[in-house]
Design a protein around this motif. Structure first.
Motif, mmCIF file in Angstrom:
data_model
loop_
_atom_site.group_PDB
_atom_site.id
_atom_site.type_symbol
_atom_site.label_atom_id
_atom_site.label_comp_id
_atom_site.label_asym_id
_atom_site.label_seq_id
_atom_site.Cartn_x
_atom_site.Cartn_y
_atom_site.Cartn_z
ATOM 1 N N LEU A 148 -13.140 -42.918 -14.910
ATOM 2 C CA LEU A 148 -13.749 -44.244 -14.824
ATOM 3 C C LEU A 148 -13.623 -44.809 -13.412
ATOM 4 C CD1 LEU A 148 -15.017 -46.789 -16.050
ATOM 5 C CD2 LEU A 148 -12.717 -47.497 -16.776
ATOM 6 N N GLY A 149 -12.455 -44.649 -12.806
ATOM 7 C CA GLY A 149 -12.244 -45.140 -11.449
ATOM 8 C C GLY A 149 -13.159 -44.455 -10.446
ATOM 9 N N ARG A 150 -13.340 -43.140 -10.615
ATOM 10 C CA ARG A 150 -14.250 -42.424 -9.704
ATOM 11 C C ARG A 150 -15.678 -42.923 -9.869
ATOM 12 N NH1 ARG A 150 -10.744 -38.141 -11.136
ATOM 13 N NH2 ARG A 150 -12.141 -37.457 -12.823
ATOM 14 N N ALA A 151 -16.064 -43.197 -11.106
ATOM 15 C CA ALA A 151 -17.410 -43.733 -11.352
ATOM 16 C C ALA A 151 -17.565 -45.106 -10.709
ATOM 17 C CB ALA A 151 -17.680 -43.811 -12.856
ATOM 18 N N MET A 152 -16.531 -45.938 -10.814
ATOM 19 C CA MET A 152 -16.578 -47.266 -10.194
ATOM 20 C C MET A 152 -16.686 -47.151 -8.676
ATOM 21 S SD MET A 152 -13.676 -49.104 -12.587
ATOM 22 C CE MET A 152 -13.537 -50.574 -11.571
ATOM 23 N N ARG A 153 -15.948 -46.225 -8.083
ATOM 24 C CA ARG A 153 -16.005 -46.049 -6.633
ATOM 25 C C ARG A 153 -17.385 -45.572 -6.199
ATOM 26 N NH1 ARG A 153 -11.277 -43.115 -7.233
ATOM 27 N NH2 ARG A 153 -12.239 -41.282 -6.296
ATOM 28 N N SER A 154 -17.959 -44.664 -6.969
ATOM 29 C CA SER A 154 -19.282 -44.144 -6.600
ATOM 30 C C SER A 154 -20.348 -45.228 -6.695
ATOM 31 C CB SER A 154 -19.657 -42.960 -7.503
ATOM 32 O OG SER A 154 -19.828 -43.386 -8.853
ATOM 33 N N VAL A 155 -20.249 -46.090 -7.701
ATOM 34 C CA VAL A 155 -21.203 -47.192 -7.830
ATOM 35 C C VAL A 155 -21.058 -48.157 -6.655
ATOM 36 C CG1 VAL A 155 -21.831 -49.218 -9.219
ATOM 37 C CG2 VAL A 155 -21.388 -47.032 -10.332
ATOM 38 N N GLY A 156 -19.816 -48.383 -6.236
ATOM 39 C CA GLY A 156 -19.583 -49.276 -5.113
ATOM 40 C C GLY A 156 -20.087 -48.712 -3.799
ATOM 41 N N MET A 157 -20.015 -47.388 -3.627
ATOM 42 C CA MET A 157 -20.421 -46.773 -2.370
ATOM 43 C C MET A 157 -21.935 -46.561 -2.303
ATOM 44 S SD MET A 157 -17.384 -44.025 -1.478
ATOM 45 C CE MET A 157 -17.354 -43.263 -3.096
ATOM 46 N N ASN A 158 -22.521 -46.030 -3.384
ATOM 47 C CA ASN A 158 -23.951 -45.738 -3.363
ATOM 48 C C ASN A 158 -24.477 -45.701 -4.794
ATOM 49 O OD1 ASN A 158 -26.566 -44.575 -3.097
ATOM 50 N ND2 ASN A 158 -25.950 -43.584 -1.194
ATOM 51 N N PRO A 159 -24.997 -46.824 -5.308
ATOM 52 C CA PRO A 159 -25.458 -46.878 -6.700
ATOM 53 C C PRO A 159 -26.558 -45.864 -7.016
ATOM 54 C CG PRO A 159 -25.319 -49.083 -5.763
ATOM 55 C CD PRO A 159 -25.130 -48.123 -4.636
ATOM 56 N N LYS A 160 -27.489 -45.657 -6.086
ATOM 57 C CA LYS A 160 -28.596 -44.727 -6.348
ATOM 58 C C LYS A 160 -28.080 -43.307 -6.493
ATOM 59 C CE LYS A 160 -32.193 -47.476 -4.068
ATOM 60 N NZ LYS A 160 -33.204 -47.518 -2.981
ATOM 61 N N ALA A 161 -27.179 -42.909 -5.604
ATOM 62 C CA ALA A 161 -26.602 -41.571 -5.703
ATOM 63 C C ALA A 161 -25.777 -41.429 -6.978
ATOM 64 C CB ALA A 161 -25.739 -41.284 -4.478
#
Length: 300
Positions: free
Chosen positions: A173-186
């Motif tokens: 979940l934390g990795r998903a949150m970080r990825s959304v914060g860095m680049n939502p489209k990716a």
């Protein structure tokens, strides 16, 4: 002022500042996790804290519920309410108009709704005292005087922040949150459900606000306007860096300590001014905050 008295004030200011600063850090963390993933500040954060405090007050005092049940119920209710607001209201606002301004206005609307609901129920019509669930007996740490309640506030805040950072850094979940914060489209391209993650983030922000409310309410006089304490949470986020989670925590402790030291060394009347002077100083010397990244100008 002699050196001995100054050292006494320094110890007391740091001890008291760490206690209140831990609550400011929680609030700043709740603010930053939403902003970091959506770039929209939640101006209802203070009212979420206030509403959570009144939910706990209702369960503990008016319903005479046991603390072991009232505390988790308050956190769960606040988590669910914040997540529901994100899922139902903000999703519709975003679909109707992609402008971030409308999302900010929606959070302002939520703040007024929560404040109005508390006043309409009758709970917020008069100042109330939140029962201390821990002894308020004083202890001496060095030359600083603190209470057992203060130690519990600081300890619980640190545990909550440590648990959040563990979740954010080491879980799926934390990795998903970080990825959304860095680049939502990716993040969407690799299969992350953005709506689900945003809903969970809002729920977590609400839960952290509820914990902050449970910790700070025994030290405040509860009113429908007690959410104004979030101003210091925003101050902490600005000082630490509005996109930095560790910065939010450090900023909270800095604001808490500065506030208490100014009250002791200068005047209690200057306490309300001190956080804003700290903000101005940081914005002048380092506009992105102490832990914020390099400022990037986006092309539109």
């Amino acid at each position: 002022m002699d050196l001995q008295l100054a050292f006494l004030f320094l110890q007391q200011g740091v001890a008291s500042g760490l206690v209140v600063g831990s609550v400011y850090a929680l609030l700043a963390l709740a603010i930053v996790i939403i902003f970091k993933t959506s770039e929209v500040p939640n101006f209802a954060q203070g009212e979420m804290l206030m509403a959570a405090g009144y939910v706990a007050l209702y369960l503990l005092v008016f319903r005479a519920g046991p603390a072991w049940a009232a505390i988790p119920m308050t956190i769960v209710v606040t988590f669910a309410a914040a997540a529901l607001f994100r899922r139902v209201v903000l999703t519709q606002v975003a679909h109707a108009s992609g402008s971030p301004v409308n999302l900010v206005i929606a959070t302002l609307g939520l703040s007024y709704v929560l404040k109005g609901l508390v006043r309409q129920t009758g709970f917020g019509d008069t100042p109330r005292s939140f029962p201390a669930l821990v002894s308020t007996d004083s202890l001496m740490i060095g030359q600083a005087s603190v209470t057992r309640l203060d130690l519990v506030i600081l300890g619980m805040a640190v545990i909550v922040m440590a648990a959040f950072f563990w979740m954010f850094g080491y879980t799926k979940l934390g990795r998903a949150m970080r990825s959304v914060g860095m680049n939502p489209k990716a993040a969407r391209l690799v299969g992350v459900n953005l709506n689900r993650i945003h809903t969970i983030i809002w729920g977590l922000s609400g839960a952290i606000s509820a914990i902050a409310a449970l910790l700070i309410s025994p030290k405040l006089l509860m009113t429908a306007d007690m959410g104004s304490v979030v101003t210091l949470g925003f101050a902490a986020a600005i000082v630490g860096g509005f996109t930095s989670l560790p910065g939010a925590v450090v900023g909270g402790f800095i604001i808490g300590i500065v506030e208490q030291l100014v009250g002791l060394f200068v005047s209690s009347r200057a306490i309300t001014v001190a956080p804003f002077l700290a903000i101005m100083l940081v914005l002048i010397l380092r506009p992105q905050g102490l832990f914020g990244g390099r400022i990037v100008i986006k092309k539109v």
